[in-house]
Motif scaffolding. Structure first.
Motif, PDB file in Angstrom:
ATOM      1  N   ASN A 128      -7.359   2.777 -13.502  1.00 38.06           N
ATOM      2  CA  ASN A 128      -6.040   3.107 -12.979  1.00 38.06           C
ATOM      3  C   ASN A 128      -5.228   3.643 -14.154  1.00 38.06           C
ATOM      4  O   ASN A 128      -5.084   2.975 -15.179  1.00 38.06           O
ATOM      5  N   LEU A 129      -4.676   4.847 -14.016  1.00 42.37           N
ATOM      6  CA  LEU A 129      -4.004   5.483 -15.150  1.00 42.37           C
ATOM      7  C   LEU A 129      -2.608   4.946 -15.411  1.00 42.37           C
ATOM      8  O   LEU A 129      -1.941   5.395 -16.344  1.00 42.37           O
ATOM      9  N   ASP A 166      -4.372   7.814  -9.917  1.00 40.89           N
ATOM     10  CA  ASP A 166      -3.228   8.528 -10.502  1.00 40.89           C
ATOM     11  C   ASP A 166      -2.150   8.798  -9.452  1.00 40.89           C
ATOM     12  O   ASP A 166      -1.323   9.692  -9.614  1.00 40.89           O
ATOM     13  N   TRP A 167      -2.132   8.027  -8.387  1.00 35.69           N
ATOM     14  CA  TRP A 167      -1.264   8.321  -7.238  1.00 35.69           C
ATOM     15  C   TRP A 167      -0.741   7.008  -6.692  1.00 35.69           C
ATOM     16  O   TRP A 167      -1.361   5.973  -6.886  1.00 35.69           O
ATOM     17  N   PHE A 171       3.578   4.872  -9.601  1.00 34.54           N
ATOM     18  CA  PHE A 171       3.905   6.037 -10.406  1.00 34.54           C
ATOM     19  C   PHE A 171       5.374   6.436 -10.259  1.00 34.54           C
ATOM     20  O   PHE A 171       5.946   7.059 -11.158  1.00 34.54           O
ATOM     21  N   TRP A 232       4.963  13.757 -14.067  1.00 34.01           N
ATOM     22  CA  TRP A 232       3.727  13.053 -13.684  1.00 34.01           C
ATOM     23  C   TRP A 232       2.541  13.591 -14.471  1.00 34.01           C
ATOM     24  O   TRP A 232       1.729  12.831 -14.998  1.00 34.01           O
ATOM     25  N   ILE A 236      -0.093  11.703 -16.925  1.00 32.44           N
ATOM     26  CA  ILE A 236      -1.535  11.740 -16.654  1.00 32.44           C
ATOM     27  C   ILE A 236      -2.295  12.250 -17.865  1.00 32.44           C
ATOM     28  O   ILE A 236      -3.344  11.717 -18.239  1.00 32.44           O
ATOM     29  N   SER A 239      -2.490   9.557 -20.453  1.00 32.60           N
ATOM     30  CA  SER A 239      -3.379   8.486 -19.996  1.00 32.60           C
ATOM     31  C   SER A 239      -4.843   8.888 -20.120  1.00 32.60           C
ATOM     32  O   SER A 239      -5.683   8.122 -20.598  1.00 32.60           O
ATOM     33  N   ALA A 261      -9.490  12.775  -9.514  1.00 31.06           N
ATOM     34  CA  ALA A 261      -8.532  11.697  -9.303  1.00 31.06           C
ATOM     35  C   ALA A 261      -8.174  11.537  -7.829  1.00 31.06           C
ATOM     36  O   ALA A 261      -8.452  12.416  -7.004  1.00 31.06           O
TER      37      ALA A 261
END
Length: 580
Positions: A128-129, A166-167, A171, A232, A236, A239, A261
């Motif tokens: 998980n980023l 990434d969602w 976030f 965002w 990302i 990360s 992702a």
């Protein structure tokens, strides 16, 4: 040799069918095992015991019939019956030496390709980023990587997939915190993702205004707002750079190109819902959209729901995983989808695989498998934590491994220079962490213990790395190259014979790792090989052998040992050393 013996037995079964001794519709699974006692031969089978009942025969009589029906061959030196109907086989010395010679000359050390080459999509690591990678991400990354390397060696085309998170709602919280910071301050905060996440979470919990803004930013991000998307993407990129640094240190063959992702499936999620609805599979339950599968029921016998859309319209892991199955089949053209994910997700993946086929997202012949794994535990029997009780960042764990390995080397008064010691410590430290994990049964939890994993005794990386350097030191003293020997192999001493029998097992072990996705099979084999070489080395002088022919033979056995150890460790993602 095992495959050749199985083919001979299959031919014997076919002959007995033609003679009417065995029913024509029998299709037995022929299994050969290696007896623990050498006196019982090289291989043993219980085939006669399995077939005795359908054949209506005494097992020993059937075993004798099977032996009589074996085709002429130069593989079997001797065969005998044991107990109620076991058959023991002794392989001929000529065949053994031929196998060794082939392995010595072969770039793949005698490993035979799979019967049928496949295109295998392997899902592993998948962090998980929102945070830096922690110790909980270790197992998926290194187990998946080892299996991917094995599958490639067997001739399969492997497509690696890093399904990173990434969602989602978290976030929005991170974007709101990024929005509050600017320039150098933001760059500095992002340099430590764990600290950044904690700061954002604290603001989210303490400030209702911040929490509202975070929720607004989630909606904006998912609606394609350009400013949100830019913030965002910045997060990302940072990360993924953190992740790549860890992969490079671990020797895991994942790159940015392997990342697919969760956000990559975003546009397909409404289509997944629409197609499920069109097929009449969706049922609304308390506002949520669900699919109820009869194959999965609760204790009361009621079908368990697979929730694919929340009451507010949001999507879930199940929705994304269904889209991923379709992508991996249709776009990546996978024949076999492999998932290395925590075993607690077992039910989830069983449901996804079943639903994917029921909904037509996956072909009926598409092979999909979840390979679960246990948890890394501390000595207290709980999931492994750092000294302060927090989750251990993987980068910090690797730093500590290298530092501990360096301290051990310095204690041994090594002749290596400071630069060489640092390089050796890096290899030994990282390898020790990886091997301690890979040598355990994938499905089991294991205790993380620094003292055990860094020990030069027992089934550990330092022991195997040292075993390899020990073999290479023979060639350094001899002044010859390990890959340019021309002498013939002679197996006189029982320790030479034992080492030879261990060496020819490599192909069999590699295939078993691929079949079961169990890297610990390979670890156990390499430990056995190192032990067999140690016994051979102590009992059979190499450089002081009785005559030149024997010296060349023993050098070749040593060379093949080094080559097998190197290839085996490479499959585990472990680098070898010539000196320690």
């Amino acid at each position: 040799m095992k495959e050749q013996l199985e083919q001979l037995l299959a031919a014997a079964v076919a002959t007995l069918k033609e003679q009417g001794t065995l029913p024509a519709d029998l299709s037995p699974r022929i299994q050969l095992d290696r007896p623990r006692e050498k006196s019982h031969g090289d291989f043993a089978t219980n085939l006669a015991l399995m077939l005795a009942k359908p054949a209506g025969m005494n097992p020993r009589a059937l075993a004798e019939a099977l032996l009589a029906a074996l085709p002429e061959n130069d593989l079997i030196a001797d065969a005998n019956l044991a107990g109620p109907g076991f058959i023991n086989f002794m392989v001929s010395q000529k065949q053994l030496i031929q196998q060794l010679e082939h392995a010595y000359q072969d770039a793949k050390v005698g490993v035979q390709p799979a019967e049928q080459s496949k295109r295998i999509v392997i899902d592993y690591s998948s962090p998980n980023l929102a945070k830096e990678m922690h110790v909980g991400h270790l197992r998926s990354a290194i187990i998946g990587d080892a299996v991917a390397r094995v599958e490639e060696l067997l001739g399969h085309t492997v497509v690696r997939q890093n399904h990173v998170g990434d969602w989602g709602t978290q976030f929005g919280m991170l974007l709101a915190h990024m929005e509050e910071l600017e320039g150098e301050e933001l760059a500095m905060e992002l340099s430590n993702l764990e600290t950044f996440y904690k700061a954002a979470k604290r603001r989210f919990d303490e400030s209702p205004e911040f929490a509202d803004r975070a929720r607004e930013l989630v909606v904006a991000l998912q609606s394609g707002d350009a400013k949100c998307a830019a913030l965002w993407q910045q997060f990302i990129d940072v990360s993924l750079s953190h992740c790549q640094d860890v992969y490079d240190r671990l020797g895991v063959k994942l790159t940015r190109d392997d990342v697919m992702a969760e956000s990559g499936y975003n546009d397909d999620l409404p289509k997944v819902i629409a197609e499920l609805r069109a097929q009449g599979l969706l049922v609304e339950d308390q506002g949520a959209q669900c699919v109820f599968l009869d194959e999965f029921k609760n204790k009361e016998g009621e079908p368990l729901p697979v929730i694919v859309q929340k009451s507010g319209g949001g999507y879930l892991y199940a929705t994304t995983d269904l889209a991923a199955v379709r992508y991996r089949q249709d776009v990546l053209r996978g024949d076999h989808l492999m998932y290395f994910v925590d075993q607690r997700q077992g039910l989830h993946f069983q449901q996804i695989f079943t639903l994917a086929k029921k909904a037509g997202f996956a072909r009926q012949d598409l092979q999909m498998d979840h390979y679960g794994f246990g948890t890394v535990m501390g000595k207290d029997g709980r999931p492994y934590k750092s000294r302060d009780g927090g989750v251990t960042k993987l980068a910090d764990l690797l730093d500590q491994a290298e530092a501990r390995a360096l301290a051990l080397l310095q204690e041994k008064n090594s002749e290596l220079s400071a630069t060489e010691q640092a390089q050796v410590a890096k290899v030994v430290g990282i390898s020790s962490v990886k091997y301690a994990d890979l040598s355990k049964n994938r499905t089991s939890d294991y205790i993380f213990d620094w003292d055990t994993m860094l020990s030069f005794e027992g089934n550990t990386a330092p022991y195997l790395l040292y075993a390899y350097t020990r073999v290479m030191s023979v060639f350094a003293k001899a002044g010859v190259a390990a890959d340019s020997l021309t002498g013939e192999l002679v197996l006189q001493d029982e320790r030479e014979q034992a080492l030879a029998n261990t060496l020819v097992r490599f192909n069999e072990v590699v295939h078993s790792v691929a079949n079961k996705a169990m890297p610990h099979f390979l670890c156990g084999y390499l430990f056995d090989l190192a032990g067999a070489f140690s016994s051979f080395y102590e009992a059979c002088p190499i450089l002081q052998a009785e005559n030149p022919a024997l010296k060349q033979s023993r050098l070749k056995l040593a060379a093949l040992t080094a080559k097998t150890l190197e290839q085996g460790l490479h499959l585990l993602g472990i680098e070898t050393l010539d000196r320690m």
